[in-house]
Scaffold this motif. Sequence first.
Motif, PDB file in Angstrom:
ATOM      1  N   ALA A 162     -45.789 -28.557  -9.757  1.00 49.22           N
ATOM      2  CA  ALA A 162     -45.552 -27.171  -9.350  1.00 49.22           C
ATOM      3  C   ALA A 162     -45.688 -27.064  -7.834  1.00 49.22           C
ATOM      4  O   ALA A 162     -46.478 -27.787  -7.217  1.00 49.22           O
ATOM      5  N   ILE A 163     -44.907 -26.186  -7.264  1.00 44.43           N
ATOM      6  CA  ILE A 163     -44.937 -25.950  -5.815  1.00 44.43           C
ATOM      7  C   ILE A 163     -45.205 -24.469  -5.614  1.00 44.43           C
ATOM      8  O   ILE A 163     -44.471 -23.615  -6.115  1.00 44.43           O
ATOM      9  N   ASP A 164     -46.266 -24.166  -4.877  1.00 48.08           N
ATOM     10  CA  ASP A 164     -46.610 -22.769  -4.646  1.00 48.08           C
ATOM     11  C   ASP A 164     -47.239 -22.642  -3.262  1.00 48.08           C
ATOM     12  O   ASP A 164     -47.138 -23.564  -2.445  1.00 48.08           O
ATOM     13  N   VAL A 165     -47.862 -21.522  -3.007  1.00 48.57           N
ATOM     14  CA  VAL A 165     -48.568 -21.313  -1.742  1.00 48.57           C
ATOM     15  C   VAL A 165     -50.054 -21.231  -2.039  1.00 48.57           C
ATOM     16  O   VAL A 165     -50.469 -21.004  -3.174  1.00 48.57           O
ATOM     17  N   THR A 166     -50.867 -21.415  -1.005  1.00 47.93           N
ATOM     18  CA  THR A 166     -52.310 -21.274  -1.158  1.00 47.93           C
ATOM     19  C   THR A 166     -52.880 -20.577   0.064  1.00 47.93           C
ATOM     20  O   THR A 166     -52.279 -20.619   1.146  1.00 47.93           O
ATOM     21  N   HIS A 167     -54.012 -19.933  -0.110  1.00 47.67           N
ATOM     22  CA  HIS A 167     -54.641 -19.204   0.989  1.00 47.67           C
ATOM     23  C   HIS A 167     -55.047 -20.159   2.108  1.00 47.67           C
ATOM     24  O   HIS A 167     -55.668 -21.198   1.860  1.00 47.67           O
ATOM     25  N   ALA A 168     -54.698 -19.809   3.332  1.00 48.22           N
ATOM     26  CA  ALA A 168     -55.055 -20.605   4.506  1.00 48.22           C
ATOM     27  C   ALA A 168     -56.060 -19.849   5.370  1.00 48.22           C
ATOM     28  O   ALA A 168     -56.200 -18.631   5.272  1.00 48.22           O
ATOM     29  N   LYS A 169     -56.729 -20.594   6.190  1.00 49.41           N
ATOM     30  CA  LYS A 169     -57.722 -20.008   7.097  1.00 49.41           C
ATOM     31  C   LYS A 169     -57.064 -18.945   7.975  1.00 49.41           C
ATOM     32  O   LYS A 169     -55.983 -19.153   8.528  1.00 49.41           O
ATOM     33  N   ALA A 170     -57.714 -17.813   8.084  1.00 47.85           N
ATOM     34  CA  ALA A 170     -57.232 -16.710   8.921  1.00 47.85           C
ATOM     35  C   ALA A 170     -58.442 -15.885   9.331  1.00 47.85           C
ATOM     36  O   ALA A 170     -59.567 -16.148   8.918  1.00 47.85           O
ATOM     37  N   ARG A 171     -58.216 -14.887  10.127  1.00 45.63           N
ATOM     38  CA  ARG A 171     -59.300 -14.002  10.557  1.00 45.63           C
ATOM     39  C   ARG A 171     -59.991 -13.413   9.335  1.00 45.63           C
ATOM     40  O   ARG A 171     -59.368 -12.740   8.506  1.00 45.63           O
ATOM     41  N   GLY A 172     -61.269 -13.699   9.160  1.00 46.58           N
ATOM     42  CA  GLY A 172     -62.009 -13.178   8.034  1.00 46.58           C
ATOM     43  C   GLY A 172     -61.844 -13.968   6.752  1.00 46.58           C
ATOM     44  O   GLY A 172     -62.440 -13.632   5.734  1.00 46.58           O
ATOM     45  N   VAL A 173     -61.027 -15.033   6.788  1.00 43.73           N
ATOM     46  CA  VAL A 173     -60.804 -15.866   5.604  1.00 43.73           C
ATOM     47  C   VAL A 173     -61.357 -17.255   5.892  1.00 43.73           C
ATOM     48  O   VAL A 173     -60.794 -18.009   6.699  1.00 43.73           O
ATOM     49  N   SER A 174     -62.437 -17.599   5.251  1.00 43.98           N
ATOM     50  CA  SER A 174     -63.085 -18.887   5.479  1.00 43.98           C
ATOM     51  C   SER A 174     -62.504 -19.913   4.518  1.00 43.98           C
ATOM     52  O   SER A 174     -62.803 -19.912   3.320  1.00 43.98           O
ATOM     53  N   ARG A 175     -61.628 -20.772   5.027  1.00 39.82           N
ATOM     54  CA  ARG A 175     -60.986 -21.805   4.212  1.00 39.82           C
ATOM     55  C   ARG A 175     -60.885 -23.082   5.030  1.00 39.82           C
ATOM     56  O   ARG A 175     -60.731 -23.059   6.251  1.00 39.82           O
ATOM     57  N   ASP A 176     -60.941 -24.227   4.346  1.00 38.12           N
ATOM     58  CA  ASP A 176     -60.731 -25.500   5.029  1.00 38.12           C
ATOM     59  C   ASP A 176     -59.248 -25.786   5.228  1.00 38.12           C
ATOM     60  O   ASP A 176     -58.862 -26.571   6.087  1.00 38.12           O
ATOM     61  N   ILE A 177     -58.406 -25.165   4.411  1.00 43.08           N
ATOM     62  CA  ILE A 177     -56.957 -25.384   4.495  1.00 43.08           C
ATOM     63  C   ILE A 177     -56.385 -24.517   5.614  1.00 43.08           C
ATOM     64  O   ILE A 177     -56.687 -23.333   5.712  1.00 43.08           O
TER      65      ILE A 177
END
Length: 346
Positions: free
Chosen positions: A227-242
């Motif tokens: 499957a190919i989709d999107v995932t949440h990425a690091k942004a202002r206020g979003v703590s992610r390693d991706i």
Amino acid sequence: MDYKDLLKKLSESYGVSGHERGIYDLLKKEFEPISDEVKEDNFGNLIFKKKGTKGKYKVMLAAHLDEIGLMVKDIDEKGFIKFTTVGGVDQRTLPSQEVIVHGKKDLLGVIGSKPPHLLSSEDMEKAIKIDDMYVDVGLQKEEVEKLVSIGDIITVKREFKELLNENVSGKALDDRAGVVVMAVCLEELKKVYHYHDVYAVATLQEEVGVRGATTSSYNIEPDIAIAIDVTHAKARGVSRDIEVGKGPAIGKGPNIHPAVYKGLVDIAKKYNINYQIEPLPGHSGTDAWAIQVSKKGVPTGLVSIPLKYMHTSVETANMKDIIESGRLLAHYIANLPEELEGHLCY
């Protein structure tokens, strides 16, 4: 193929869950030159087949075509259109948006609400509720009712934008960016030999229950699926390693077959493709969830494009991530052995 132009066309097209057919002609035009067969199944999923040299095994790719949107639920006495949501719309982003009401003809409208000057100090501190919003198309009730019916679809009107450093922004990059990944993959596969038949599926109604993936995987009966989709990425206020711009995210967890995961990582290393690991301890929230348990079970992987501001009209991704995702999948398929028995053992 100009992948950025394809993404622009797809982003600016309209296809809310259950109403994706308006994009079919565009997809067929773009995918026919890079496919050996194009067909539509009973559910409406579009399937683009690329034949392998042996054709003994089937590899399925899946990216959903539908987008979130709105639906007309009432027309009040002054001609204002009340609406509800289709899929996970973030209602905080709706006030002041330009929209298109898809009635007997398309009507341009704006989402309005009570001006801030007339709000109490208490209400000023709260997000506007969807029940307090409406679409204004500039017509009286009698005129609106001639053109608009309860249940008609409403979409946000948004132009695709190019930002700096190969970043792009627009609506419905979730998951039209994934559809572009399939185009990259099929075009890359035209340049190399691969043993197995590839079925690239533009699935429907993912946003309301992964329905297209459920039906298409049942019919295709793939030996391997990704499957190919999107995932949440690091942004202002979003703590992610991706992070956006650092390569596709390869999913790892119970929704993912370990051999498929390992194969994708090995290929990324072999071909110097930047990649990131996405831990998925439970439901991946993608088509992979439905495909994995289709019929007797399908060894399934997940490749995700890092995305900022998901489920808004300014979703932001990076073209390099999209193209690298397609290259990763093409190399993975081209490097699969002729015999898959034993290859996919846990």
